[in-house]
Design a protein around this motif. Sequence first.
Motif, short mmCIF file in Angstrom:
data_model
loop_
_atom_site.label_atom_id
_atom_site.label_comp_id
_atom_site.label_asym_id
_atom_site.label_seq_id
_atom_site.Cartn_x
_atom_site.Cartn_y
_atom_site.Cartn_z
N THR A 123 0.84 -1.19 0.00
CA THR A 123 0.00 0.00 0.00
C THR A 123 0.88 1.25 0.00
O THR A 123 1.87 1.29 0.70
CB THR A 123 -0.98 0.00 1.20
N PRO A 124 0.53 2.26 -0.80
CA PRO A 124 1.35 3.47 -0.87
C PRO A 124 1.00 4.51 0.19
O PRO A 124 1.37 5.66 0.07
CB PRO A 124 1.04 4.00 -2.27
N PHE A 125 0.30 4.11 1.22
CA PHE A 125 -0.07 5.02 2.30
C PHE A 125 0.56 4.55 3.59
O PHE A 125 0.74 3.35 3.81
CB PHE A 125 -1.59 5.09 2.48
N ALA A 126 0.88 5.48 4.47
CA ALA A 126 1.44 5.17 5.78
C ALA A 126 0.43 5.59 6.85
O ALA A 126 -0.33 6.54 6.67
CB ALA A 126 2.75 5.90 5.99
N ILE A 127 0.43 4.89 7.96
CA ILE A 127 -0.46 5.18 9.07
C ILE A 127 0.35 5.83 10.17
O ILE A 127 1.46 5.40 10.48
CB ILE A 127 -1.12 3.87 9.58
#
Length: 179
Positions: A123-127
């Motif tokens: 996934t290209p998103f970080a949390i």
Amino acid sequence: SSEGNIRGAHEGFVETVRTSMSLVRRRIKSPLLRFELFPVTKTSNVDVIIAYMADRVPMKLVKKIRGQLEKLPLESILGGGYVEPFLENGKHSIFSGVSITERPDVFCAKILEGRIGLLIDGTPFAIVIPALFIENFQTLDDYNFRPFYTLLIRWIRYFAFFLAVFLPLVYVATVTFHP
């Protein structure tokens, strides 16, 4: 791109977790930056990285998040939205305690503030954990302009928010009770 800006870098995370990790390491060259990589799900062995600054984050919080990730009842993680509900405080609230970013500079800024970041393979998103409500009023360009101008724009955003929330309430109360 969901987080556009006028001035600043135009980079974003990619699906490969090790490449995303190198984007973070390129910005924060401190030996205090810690990455913990481990497979989370039993079926697909999706790699998750916990990123944090060792001198700014309480180890109790890191252990809590690590424990929550190890107890995930998921067979596979196909996106950050799969993990988010399990990282919440457990309190039922309309506002999330978890934020998402696709930009390495925002991710690094939040890690330097003393938060914990998660990078998930695929996934290209970080949390980022924890998230504050007031961050909904901040933009990327706030850090690239002069402080006085930024402060003025933020106050206008706060005023517009309260106006949008409370003005219809005042109108309905006025029309209903004082025709």
